[in-house]
Design a protein around this motif. Sequence first.
Motif, PDB file in Angstrom:
ATOM      1  N   PRO A  19      34.705 -42.374 -27.090  1.00 50.50           N
ATOM      2  CA  PRO A  19      35.848 -42.135 -27.982  1.00 50.50           C
ATOM      3  C   PRO A  19      35.467 -42.144 -29.466  1.00 50.50           C
ATOM      4  CG  PRO A  19      36.482 -43.646 -26.239  1.00 50.50           C
ATOM      5  CD  PRO A  19      34.986 -43.470 -26.145  1.00 50.50           C
ATOM      6  N   ILE A  20      34.566 -43.030 -29.862  1.00 51.82           N
ATOM      7  CA  ILE A  20      34.151 -43.069 -31.267  1.00 51.82           C
ATOM      8  C   ILE A  20      33.283 -41.862 -31.589  1.00 51.82           C
ATOM      9  CG2 ILE A  20      32.800 -44.337 -32.975  1.00 51.82           C
ATOM     10  CD1 ILE A  20      33.901 -46.909 -31.686  1.00 51.82           C
ATOM     11  N   LEU A  21      32.431 -41.447 -30.681  1.00 51.89           N
ATOM     12  CA  LEU A  21      31.627 -40.245 -30.899  1.00 51.89           C
ATOM     13  C   LEU A  21      32.522 -39.025 -31.083  1.00 51.89           C
ATOM     14  CD1 LEU A  21      28.804 -40.980 -28.329  1.00 51.89           C
ATOM     15  CD2 LEU A  21      28.500 -40.760 -30.811  1.00 51.89           C
ATOM     16  N   ARG A  22      33.650 -39.002 -30.371  1.00 48.16           N
ATOM     17  CA  ARG A  22      34.607 -37.900 -30.527  1.00 48.16           C
ATOM     18  C   ARG A  22      35.216 -37.944 -31.937  1.00 48.16           C
ATOM     19  NH1 ARG A  22      36.235 -38.011 -25.872  1.00 48.16           N
ATOM     20  NH2 ARG A  22      37.617 -39.794 -25.963  1.00 48.16           N
ATOM     21  N   ILE A  23      35.578 -39.141 -32.411  1.00 51.40           N
ATOM     22  CA  ILE A  23      36.118 -39.282 -33.769  1.00 51.40           C
ATOM     23  C   ILE A  23      35.075 -38.845 -34.803  1.00 51.40           C
ATOM     24  CG2 ILE A  23      36.839 -40.983 -35.506  1.00 51.40           C
ATOM     25  CD1 ILE A  23      38.195 -42.525 -33.168  1.00 51.40           C
ATOM     26  N   MET A  24      33.806 -39.177 -34.537  1.00 49.53           N
ATOM     27  CA  MET A  24      32.711 -38.796 -35.439  1.00 49.53           C
ATOM     28  C   MET A  24      32.424 -37.302 -35.396  1.00 49.53           C
ATOM     29  SD  MET A  24      29.868 -41.698 -34.709  1.00 49.53           S
ATOM     30  CE  MET A  24      30.004 -43.379 -35.262  1.00 49.53           C
TER      31      MET A  24
END
Length: 148
Positions: A19-24
């Motif tokens: 999920p954080i990689l998607r935000i990044m």
Amino acid sequence: MKAAGITAVQPGIESLSSPILRIMRKGIKAIHNIQFLKHCRQLSIIPHWNIIWGFPGEAAEEYREMAVILPHLRHLHPPSGCGPIRLDRFSPNFVQAEELGFQNVRPNQNYERIYNLDVTELSRLSLGCPSMSAAEGEVDIIVRGRHQ
């Protein structure tokens, strides 16, 4: 890479949370980063990677989950460092800071200590800006291992 004599790489791994990689906007999942670290270990290539935080919309729970996962990966190369995102001038996150939700974007505080200039002038001089986001305080505590 090994055949070409490469012994170390900086692959751009900055999280082990999908999920954080998607935000990044990395275009990759956590399993791919872990798989890359595994391949590096198999090929005796040292990966220099980091865990960064401070992205608008990230959930502190994702860092709690990473804290649970990391001990299971101790056979792989650990992160070289952990820290908050820095918005470098001209980077996509800097240029699109407002629309991406970054708040309180300002020149690094060290510039204020070195130069006797107002914030507008410092903004023209500095290359990097720390950024504050709503989750940063809680995430900082989790990542640095001070959570209960």
